[in-house]
Design a protein around this motif. Structure first.
Motif, short mmCIF file in Angstrom:
data_model
loop_
_atom_site.label_atom_id
_atom_site.label_comp_id
_atom_site.label_asym_id
_atom_site.label_seq_id
_atom_site.Cartn_x
_atom_site.Cartn_y
_atom_site.Cartn_z
N VAL A 118 0.84 -1.19 0.00
CA VAL A 118 0.00 0.00 0.00
C VAL A 118 0.88 1.24 0.00
O VAL A 118 1.75 1.39 0.86
CB VAL A 118 -0.94 0.02 1.22
CG1 VAL A 118 -1.84 1.25 1.18
CG2 VAL A 118 -1.77 -1.26 1.28
N GLU A 119 0.66 2.12 -0.97
CA GLU A 119 1.47 3.33 -1.10
C GLU A 119 0.69 4.56 -0.63
O GLU A 119 -0.54 4.61 -0.72
CB GLU A 119 1.87 3.52 -2.57
CG GLU A 119 2.63 2.36 -3.17
CD GLU A 119 4.03 2.23 -2.61
OE1 GLU A 119 4.49 3.16 -1.93
OE2 GLU A 119 4.67 1.19 -2.86
N ARG A 120 1.41 5.54 -0.15
CA ARG A 120 0.80 6.81 0.25
C ARG A 120 0.55 7.67 -0.99
O ARG A 120 1.36 7.69 -1.92
CB ARG A 120 1.70 7.57 1.22
CG ARG A 120 1.84 6.90 2.58
CD ARG A 120 2.70 7.75 3.48
NE ARG A 120 2.84 7.15 4.80
CZ ARG A 120 1.99 7.35 5.80
NH1 ARG A 120 0.94 8.14 5.62
NH2 ARG A 120 2.18 6.78 6.97
N LEU A 121 -0.55 8.39 -0.98
CA LEU A 121 -0.82 9.31 -2.07
C LEU A 121 0.15 10.49 -1.99
O LEU A 121 0.47 10.97 -0.90
CB LEU A 121 -2.25 9.83 -2.01
CG LEU A 121 -3.35 8.79 -2.21
CD1 LEU A 121 -4.72 9.47 -2.11
CD2 LEU A 121 -3.21 8.09 -3.54
N PRO A 122 0.63 10.98 -3.14
CA PRO A 122 1.54 12.13 -3.13
C PRO A 122 0.89 13.36 -2.49
O PRO A 122 -0.30 13.62 -2.66
CB PRO A 122 1.83 12.36 -4.62
CG PRO A 122 1.57 11.04 -5.27
CD PRO A 122 0.43 10.43 -4.50
N ALA A 123 1.69 14.14 -1.78
CA ALA A 123 1.17 15.31 -1.08
C ALA A 123 0.69 16.39 -2.03
O ALA A 123 -0.12 17.25 -1.63
CB ALA A 123 2.25 15.86 -0.15
N TRP A 124 1.15 16.37 -3.28
CA TRP A 124 0.77 17.44 -4.20
C TRP A 124 -0.58 17.20 -4.87
O TRP A 124 -1.07 18.06 -5.60
CB TRP A 124 1.85 17.64 -5.26
CG TRP A 124 2.20 16.43 -6.08
CD1 TRP A 124 3.13 15.50 -5.78
CD2 TRP A 124 1.64 16.04 -7.33
NE1 TRP A 124 3.19 14.54 -6.76
CE2 TRP A 124 2.29 14.85 -7.73
CE3 TRP A 124 0.66 16.57 -8.15
CZ2 TRP A 124 1.98 14.18 -8.91
CZ3 TRP A 124 0.34 15.90 -9.35
CH2 TRP A 124 1.00 14.72 -9.71
#
Length: 228
Positions: free
Chosen positions: A118-124
Motif C-alpha cells: 500500500v502506497e501513500r498518495l503524493p502530497a501534491w
C-alpha cells in the motif's frame, strides 16, 4: 445479496464495488447511453486530426495516469476530453492531470493492496480529489486470472489495460476504441515513453506480452478498434 432494512423489514440490495463504479462512470460520461468508449494510453502518437476527432466523438473518454491532451501548442492527435481518469499513485505529473479535476471522475487503481503493498498518495494531489477505488475483487483479480498470472505472485496489469478491461466489463456492447498503447505492438519494453515527453522505467510487476496478447485478440476479433 440483500440485507434486511431495519426500518421496514424489507430486503435491501447490497451493491458490490463494481456496481458502484458503474453508476459513477455512467454519471460522468459525455453522453448516455454509452455506446462508444475511447480508452487512451499515454504513448506518443503522430499528429492525426481524424484520430483526435474519433476520440472526442466517443460517448465516454477514459484517460490513464499522467495523460496529455491536445492544445494550442500540440498537433491534433490525442483529443481534448477526459471524462474518467484511471490512475495510481506513481503517475507522471502533466499540466492536464488535475486541471479541471472537479468535472471528472478519478478511479484509483491499486492492485498492490492485494499483496499488502500500500502506497501513500503524493502530497501534491488535490486534497478534495474524491478518489474512488477500483475494486480488486471484481476487476483486478479476474483480469489477472484472464492474463494467466499466478495469484500467489505480486503481478498485475498496467493501468491502461485495467482501464480497457474495466470498460469492457461495464459496457460489453459498446464500440471500444483504443489509442496510445505502444506495448500492443511492441510488448518487449523496459521503459515507457510518454506523449507529454520523457520516459519512466517499467516495473517488474507487469507482463506486457500477456497484456499485448489480450488486447490484440480484441482488435483481431473486432471487439475493439485501434486508432493508430
Amino acid at each position: 445479496m440483500a440485507v434486511a432494512d431495519p426500518e421496514v423489514g424489507a430486503p435491501t440490495p447490497v451493491r458490490n464495488g463494481l456496481e458502484v463504479v458503474a453508476g459513477l462512470v455512467d454519471a460522468y460520461a459525455g453522453r448516455t447511453p454509452v455506446e462508444s468508449v475511447a480508452v487512451v494510453g499515454n504513448a506518443p502518437v503522430p499528429a492525426d486530426p481524424e484520430r483526435a476527432a474519433a476520440i472526442d466523438a466517443a460517448d465516454l473518454v477514459v484517460r490513464v495516469n499522467g495523460f496529455a491532451l491536445d492544445g494550442p501548442q500540440h498537433p491534433r492527435g490525442l483529443g481534448t476530453r477526459a471524462d474518467v481518469v484511471v490512475t495510481q499513485w506513481a503517475l507522471e505529473a502533466t499540466p492536464w492531470v488535475f486541471a479541471d479535476y472537479r468535472s471528472r471522475l478519478y478511479l484509483y487503481n491499486e492492485p498492490g493492496m492485494m499483496y499488502a503493498d500500500v502506497e501513500r498518495l503524493p502530497a501534491w494531489w488535490p486534497p478534495d480529489l474524491g478518489l474512488v477505488p477500483i475494486p480488486n475483487r471484481e476487476v483486478n483479480q479476474p483480469l489477472s486470472r484472464a492474463l494467466g498470472f499466478d495469484p500467489a505472485q505480486p503481478r498485475w496489469a498496467t493501468t491502461g489495460t485495467v482501464a480497457a478491461w474495466l470498460v469492457r466489463r461495464l459496457y460489453p456492447e459498446a464500440r471500444l476504441l483504443l489509442a496510445g498503447f505502444s506495448f500492443i505492438w511492441t510488448p518487449v519494453q523496459s521503459t515507457w515513453d510518454h506523449a507529454y515527453g520523457g520516459a519512466s522505467v517499467l516495473t517488474g510487476d507487469h507482463e506486457l506480452i500477456a497484456e499485448a496478447t489480450m488486447l490484440r485478440s480484441w482488435i483481431e476479433d473486432g471487439s475493439a478498434e485501434y486508432l493508430r
